[in-house]
Motif scaffolding. Structure first.
Motif, short mmCIF file in Angstrom:
data_model
loop_
_atom_site.label_atom_id
_atom_site.label_comp_id
_atom_site.label_asym_id
_atom_site.label_seq_id
_atom_site.Cartn_x
_atom_site.Cartn_y
_atom_site.Cartn_z
N ASN A 121 -6.90 7.79 -74.42
CA ASN A 121 -5.62 8.30 -73.92
C ASN A 121 -4.91 7.19 -73.17
O ASN A 121 -5.54 6.43 -72.44
N GLN A 122 -3.60 7.12 -73.35
CA GLN A 122 -2.80 6.14 -72.61
C GLN A 122 -1.70 6.86 -71.84
O GLN A 122 -1.04 7.75 -72.38
N LEU A 123 -1.57 6.45 -70.60
CA LEU A 123 -0.53 7.00 -69.74
C LEU A 123 0.44 5.90 -69.34
O LEU A 123 0.04 4.75 -69.13
N GLN A 124 1.72 6.25 -69.24
CA GLN A 124 2.70 5.32 -68.70
C GLN A 124 3.61 6.14 -67.78
O GLN A 124 4.20 7.13 -68.22
N ASP A 125 3.68 5.75 -66.54
CA ASP A 125 4.44 6.49 -65.52
C ASP A 125 3.98 7.95 -65.46
O ASP A 125 4.78 8.87 -65.40
N VAL B 165 2.88 9.79 -67.71
CA VAL B 165 3.23 10.57 -68.89
C VAL B 165 2.32 10.11 -70.02
O VAL B 165 2.17 8.91 -70.26
N THR C 92 1.38 8.86 -73.33
CA THR C 92 2.17 8.19 -74.37
C THR C 92 1.42 8.07 -75.69
O THR C 92 2.03 8.02 -76.73
N ASN C 93 0.10 8.02 -75.63
CA ASN C 93 -0.67 7.85 -76.86
C ASN C 93 -2.02 8.53 -76.68
O ASN C 93 -2.69 8.36 -75.67
#
Length: 152
Positions: free
Chosen positions: A87-91, A93, A95-96
């Motif tokens: 899992n990828q988070l940005q801010d 949120v 994202t992936n």
């Protein structure tokens, strides 16, 4: 030099003498489970989705694919699945998100119970009797426990 040689000889005599004091006989007994599970798996494959223009070739490919799918199901039951997730988070949120599963193992002793077509799907049913697997492995890698040890 003589002293080193005499120490080496004395040490080897002492070590070889110790092994004669501890002769033993180990008696083994076979370990047989009280019950054996019977696993059943079903594999499916669409006939029309096979990559061929020939109708008979599509049927043969679907037969093979459904058998492999049934073996994959049996392997999952015996060995389980390996799940990898990322899992990828940005801010804060998401994202992936990626998820993958894999199965790895060897199935011995399975037998095909039924193969048949239903509409556009080919079906293969497999059965794995663990009593048969037990006897297969007893010939190559016997399961044993120590029954008795006698020292003399």
């Amino acid at each position: 030099m003589k002293r080193w040689l005499s120490l080496t000889l004395a040490g080897s005599v002492l070590l070889s003498g110790c092994s004669a004091l501890y002769n033993k006989h180990i008696e083994y007994a076979a370990v047989k489970p009280e019950s054996f599970p019977l696993l059943r798996a079903v594999g499916y494959a669409p006939i029309s989705a096979q990559l061929s223009n020939d109708k008979q070739q599509k049927m043969l490919q679907a037969m093979k694919a459904s058998k492999l799918d049934a073996y994959k199901e049996l392997t999952e039951m015996v060995y389980g699945q390996k799940i990898d997730a990322n899992n990828q988070l940005q801010d804060m949120v998401l994202t992936n998100e990626q998820l993958s599963a894999s199965v790895k193992g060897v199935i011995n002793g399975a037998r095909v119970v039924k193969t048949y077509a239903v509409d556009d799907v080919y079906v293969t049913e497999l059965e794995l009797d663990f009593e048969q697997v037990y006897y297969l492995y007893q010939n190559t890698r016997p399961q044993q426990t120590i029954k008795s040890v006698r020292y003399y």
